[in-house]
Write a protein that holds these residues in place. Structure first.
Motif, PDB file in Angstrom:
ATOM      1  N   LEU A   1     -21.974 -27.170 -14.595  1.00 14.44           N
ATOM      2  CA  LEU A   1     -21.176 -27.944 -13.575  1.00 14.44           C
ATOM      3  C   LEU A   1     -19.750 -27.791 -13.834  1.00 14.44           C
ATOM      4  CD1 LEU A   1     -23.188 -31.172 -13.393  1.00 14.44           C
ATOM      5  CD2 LEU A   1     -23.431 -29.309 -11.809  1.00 14.44           C
TER       6      LEU A   1
ATOM      7  N   ARG B   1     -24.550 -21.320 -17.179  1.00 16.21           N
ATOM      8  CA  ARG B   1     -24.581 -22.145 -16.072  1.00 16.21           C
ATOM      9  C   ARG B   1     -24.308 -23.862 -16.112  1.00 16.21           C
ATOM     10  NH1 ARG B   1     -24.846 -17.592 -12.465  1.00 16.21           N
ATOM     11  NH2 ARG B   1     -26.243 -16.203 -13.326  1.00 16.21           N
TER      12      ARG B   1
ATOM     13  N   TRP C   1     -30.734 -24.235 -18.617  1.00 10.79           N
ATOM     14  CA  TRP C   1     -29.546 -23.741 -17.820  1.00 10.79           C
ATOM     15  C   TRP C   1     -28.846 -22.486 -18.406  1.00 10.79           C
ATOM     16  CZ3 TRP C   1     -25.388 -23.504 -21.258  1.00 10.79           C
ATOM     17  CH2 TRP C   1     -25.498 -24.089 -22.463  1.00 10.79           C
TER      18      TRP C   1
ATOM     19  N   TYR D   1     -27.529 -29.669 -16.532  1.00 11.16           N
ATOM     20  CA  TYR D   1     -26.304 -28.760 -16.831  1.00 11.16           C
ATOM     21  C   TYR D   1     -25.422 -29.542 -17.607  1.00 11.16           C
ATOM     22  CZ  TYR D   1     -28.613 -26.127 -13.105  1.00 11.16           C
ATOM     23  OH  TYR D   1     -29.490 -25.283 -12.209  1.00 11.16           O
TER      24      TYR D   1
ATOM     25  N   PHE E   1     -28.863 -23.853  -8.580  1.00 16.17           N
ATOM     26  CA  PHE E   1     -28.822 -25.225  -8.727  1.00 16.17           C
ATOM     27  C   PHE E   1     -30.075 -25.964  -7.759  1.00 16.17           C
ATOM     28  CE2 PHE E   1     -27.760 -29.475  -7.203  1.00 16.17           C
ATOM     29  CZ  PHE E   1     -27.633 -30.320  -8.777  1.00 16.17           C
ATOM     30  N   HIS E   2     -29.753 -25.529  -6.705  1.00 10.88           N
ATOM     31  CA  HIS E   2     -30.904 -25.897  -5.585  1.00 10.88           C
ATOM     32  C   HIS E   2     -32.288 -25.705  -5.680  1.00 10.88           C
ATOM     33  CE1 HIS E   2     -27.241 -27.788  -3.533  1.00 10.88           C
ATOM     34  NE2 HIS E   2     -26.915 -26.504  -3.672  1.00 10.88           N
TER      35      HIS E   2
ATOM     36  N   PHE F   1     -25.682 -35.017 -10.299  1.00  9.89           N
ATOM     37  CA  PHE F   1     -25.919 -33.500 -10.154  1.00  9.89           C
ATOM     38  C   PHE F   1     -26.579 -32.876 -11.286  1.00  9.89           C
ATOM     39  CE2 PHE F   1     -21.825 -34.106  -7.434  1.00  9.89           C
ATOM     40  CZ  PHE F   1     -22.473 -33.617  -6.287  1.00  9.89           C
TER      41      PHE F   1
ATOM     42  N   LEU G   1     -21.127 -26.276  -8.003  1.00 13.39           N
ATOM     43  CA  LEU G   1     -22.560 -26.199  -8.561  1.00 13.39           C
ATOM     44  C   LEU G   1     -22.703 -24.939  -8.789  1.00 13.39           C
ATOM     45  CD1 LEU G   1     -24.320 -28.568  -6.017  1.00 13.39           C
ATOM     46  CD2 LEU G   1     -23.462 -29.259  -8.098  1.00 13.39           C
TER      47      LEU G   1
ATOM     48  N   TYR H   1     -22.153 -24.835  -2.562  1.00 10.22           N
ATOM     49  CA  TYR H   1     -21.553 -24.908  -4.063  1.00 10.22           C
ATOM     50  C   TYR H   1     -20.639 -25.809  -4.145  1.00 10.22           C
ATOM     51  CZ  TYR H   1     -23.909 -20.488  -4.092  1.00 10.22           C
ATOM     52  OH  TYR H   1     -25.271 -19.372  -4.087  1.00 10.22           O
ATOM     53  N   SER H   2     -19.595 -26.315  -3.422  1.00 10.96           N
ATOM     54  CA  SER H   2     -18.610 -27.148  -3.688  1.00 10.96           C
ATOM     55  C   SER H   2     -18.856 -28.345  -3.006  1.00 10.96           C
ATOM     56  CB  SER H   2     -17.288 -26.792  -3.028  1.00 10.96           C
ATOM     57  OG  SER H   2     -17.417 -26.504  -1.879  1.00 10.96           O
ATOM     58  N   LYS H   3     -18.926 -29.427  -4.027  1.00 13.27           N
ATOM     59  CA  LYS H   3     -19.351 -31.071  -3.451  1.00 13.27           C
ATOM     60  C   LYS H   3     -18.114 -31.991  -4.065  1.00 13.27           C
ATOM     61  CE  LYS H   3     -23.336 -29.607  -2.278  1.00 13.27           C
ATOM     62  NZ  LYS H   3     -23.681 -29.554  -0.596  1.00 13.27           N
TER      63      LYS H   3
ATOM     64  N   VAL I   1     -16.485 -30.713  -7.414  1.00 17.05           N
ATOM     65  CA  VAL I   1     -17.635 -30.098  -8.476  1.00 17.05           C
ATOM     66  C   VAL I   1     -18.177 -28.983  -7.756  1.00 17.05           C
ATOM     67  CG1 VAL I   1     -19.769 -30.623  -9.605  1.00 17.05           C
ATOM     68  CG2 VAL I   1     -18.402 -32.661  -9.003  1.00 17.05           C
TER      69      VAL I   1
END
Length: 658
Positions: free
Chosen positions: A363, A361, A656, A281, A274-275, A404, A270, A243-245, A268
């Protein structure tokens, strides 16, 4: 009686007045020098002897005192020499603490319990001697002000780097990472960071320091302290997760300004699903000061044991209603904070309809812009810090949306923050009105400099005190939620100057650097001098550039009013510890009188007749600390409602919203 007294050599009678032309009774005129001497001896010898002895003794005492001064005036006071191995340009600190066990440098803080610090700049030096003419001190100014006692002393050297900027100036400043930390246990808006500057110990990466030693103060003989230890690099960046990027972008604008590569970065978060989705978003920025953690208020595991608020504050847990992290007698337990942080994670990652983020939902972005002046840039185009406004809003945010699957349209972008982050969010909405569709500012830093905390920078002459022909009063900086003054403006100024001024990472001098003009030496110009007298040219510059209320008034039009209508929400406690409610109220009063008036939501927090402190996040029905811990959820849902309300026709408002 008269004869008895007359026989006493130390007394004489005062005879009755004589008839005109005749000598007084018992007295004859002298007829010769011998008679004159005899007469003087008879009448003046006792007093003369006494006076002469006194004068002689006095002269001898003066001579002896002068000799003593002559001897000791040539003997200098004992000195403390600090030495290190490599020629360095930076700032050296001598830290004196009454805690005889802990490292003195870790007892440096902006309050009355701080260790004593003396600081001085050095250039290409291997040693410095204290005391010296260039030193500044806090809480005391001079060596001689410290009381005699056993103390623990330590020396610290923080190095500066040389920057040759685009404007042709070469300046020596701390490194870009000086004011950052890998430690952040904070829940939402503030960082428990080991800063070099405001509020933290001198533990920045690359700092050189000495062993701490216990001595008697004042010292009787010269003392030499060798700085032979260095703080190593911070722990590496946390690992990315599902989840965290982490996103970092080399900014062309900032790199050109600083004459070296400069990045702007962000974590970021997510959204759930998301995946497994091809949805695009909205993007929401949670502005705030630096954190090396992936995201604030996020915990992967639930604590084993939870301590209730009442148990954590058996005296008066009611105090938790009014205060947060500043001057707060209330402590919500760390385990309780982590429980809320774990609940944030659980809700964020859940696809269930019971999730607080169901139908919202997004970012979620946390921007990182540490710089040589502060751990945050305020995301503005600053004459001293550089064009961080364009770097964040025109370089970083579009790249995050590209990577993203962001919608990438202004209607689908929002901002929120607290304290410094609140000012940043509000400024981004005002200065970039075509880029964002809503901001929520919780207790922003001063938004109208007529109320620069407790100072009107335009109509007052001195930042430290208010004076009249009869009375003199100090200007407060920080108070408790009950109104007790904790620090004055002058005390904070002295602390930051002792820590290095513009190189201290302190609040006041970071404002001067971010909002103010550049001086002829390439360094920022301070709003006021060391004695507190205000520099009118700097005050005028601030009004023309980063007084947000002033900016709105100068640029106000029906077009700008329409662009901002319904997009601004400001929350502030009625007893904000930093007096930020003063500027919010001033802004509201001004903008309600414009034509057309600003359509914004202003909320002032109070509970049972008492005002909330810093930094109230808008919830009237829960204690401040709990409000802090639920701020993400409430802000995101509110901003999403604004997106839906103001989305243009044909916009994607469904993919979203699962």
């Amino acid at each position: 009686m008269a004869s008895a007294m007359g026989a006493d050599r130390h007394f004489h009678t005062v005879p009755p007045p004589a008839a005109p032309g005749r000598p007084a009774a018992g007295k004859t005129f002298p007829r010769s020098r011998k008679d004159l001497w005899s007469s003087r001896e008879a009448y003046f010898w006792p007093a003369a002897v006494t006076t002469g002895v006194v004068c002689l003794c006095g002269m001898m005492a003066v001579i002896l005192w002068g000799c003593w001064l002559a001897v000791f005036e040539d003997a200098p006071d004992p000195e403390i020499t600090l030495t290190w191995n490599v020629k360095t340009t930076g700032r050296v600190f001598l830290v004196v603490s009454t805690d005889l066990a802990a490292e003195p440098r870790k007892n440096v803080k902006l309050d009355f319990s701080s260790a004593q610090i003396f600081g001085a700049d050095v250039r290409d030096a291997r040693k410095v001697v204290f005391p010296n003419n260039g030193q500044t001190g806090f809480p005391h100014l001079n060596f001689h002000d410290l009381p005699a006692r056993q103390v623990r002393v330590q020396a610290v050297l923080t190095p500066y780097q040389k920057y040759t900027r685009q404007d042709g100036n070469s300046v020596h400043l701390p490194a870009f990472k000086t004011f950052t930390s890998s430690l952040d246990l904070d829940d939402f808006g503030f960082a428990d960071v080991d800063e070099f500057g405001l509020g933290g110990p001198l533990t920045a990466e690359g700092v050189t320091f000495s062993q701490a030693i216990n001595i008697a103060w004042p010292i009787g003989d010269d003392l030499e302290i060798n700085l032979d230890r260095t703080d190593g690099p911070r722990p590496s960046m946390p690992t990315e997760t599902e989840y965290s990027k982490f996103v970092t972008v080399r900014s062309q604008n900032l790199s050109a300004f600083w004459g070296q590569d400069v990045n702007v970065s962000a974590w970021v978060l997510l959204p759930a699903g998301f995946h497994d989705s091809d949805a695009r978003y909205p993007l929401i920025i949670n502005h705030g000061r630096y954190s090396n953690e992936p995201f604030r208020g996020w915990a992967e595991v639930l604590p084993e044991r939870i301590v209730s608020m009442a148990a954590a504050n058996p005296g008066n847990p009611e105090e938790c209603n009014f205060c947060s992290t500043t001057a707060c007698p209330c402590n919500i337990s760390l385990t309780s904070e982590r429980q809320f942080a774990f609940n944030f994670r659980q809700n964020w990652t859940s696809l269930g309809t019971s999730s607080s983020y169901s139908g919202a939902r997004v970012l979620l972005v946390r921007v990182q812009t540490p710089n040589p002046f502060f751990d945050d840039s305020y995301s503005i185009n600053s004459e001293n810090m550089g064009p961080y406004g364009d770097a964040v809003n025109r370089e970083l945010i579009p790249e995050i949306e590209r990577r993203f699957r962001g919608i990438g349209q202004p209607w689908a972008r929002g901002l929120y923050g607290r304290g410094s982050g609140a000012w940043e969010a509000l400024a981004s909405q005002i200065l970039y009105p075509d880029e964002y569709n809503g901001c929520i500012a919780h207790a922003p830093d001063p938004v109208d400099f007529h109320s620069f905390m407790t100072l009107d920078i335009y109509n007052k002459d001195n930042a430290f005190r208010e004076s009249s022909s009869h009375l003199h009063g100090v200007r407060p900086f920080l108070r408790t939620s009950k109104g007790e003054v904790l620090l004055t403006m002058e005390q904070v100024d002295r602390y930051e100057r002792a820590m290095g001024g513009f190189r201290s990472g302190g609040k006041l001098f970071s404002w001067f650097a971010a909002f103010g003009p550049k001086g002829p030496d390439g360094m920022p110009k301070a709003l006021w001098k060391p004695d507190g007298s205000i520099d009118r040219s700097v005050a005028n510059y601030l009004h023309e550039h980063f007084d947000l209320s002033g900016h709105l008034q100068r640029h106000w039009s029906e077009d700008l009013a329409a662009k901002l209508a319904g997009k601004i929400k400001i929350n502030v406690g009625m007893m904000d510890n930093y007096y930020y409610n003063n500027a919010v109220s001033t802004l509201q009063n001004v903008m309600e009188k414009t034509s057309p008036p600003l359509q914004a939501d202003f909320q002032y927090g109070s509970y049972k007749g008492r005002g909330f402190g810093h930094a109230w996040t808008g919830s009237m029905d829960m204690p401040m600390r709990v409000g802090d811990l639920t701020a993400h959820m409430r802000a995101i849902q509110s901003l999403v409602q604004g997106f839906l309300l103001r989305a243009p026709a044909g916009a994607d408002v469904s993919s979203w919203r699962y």
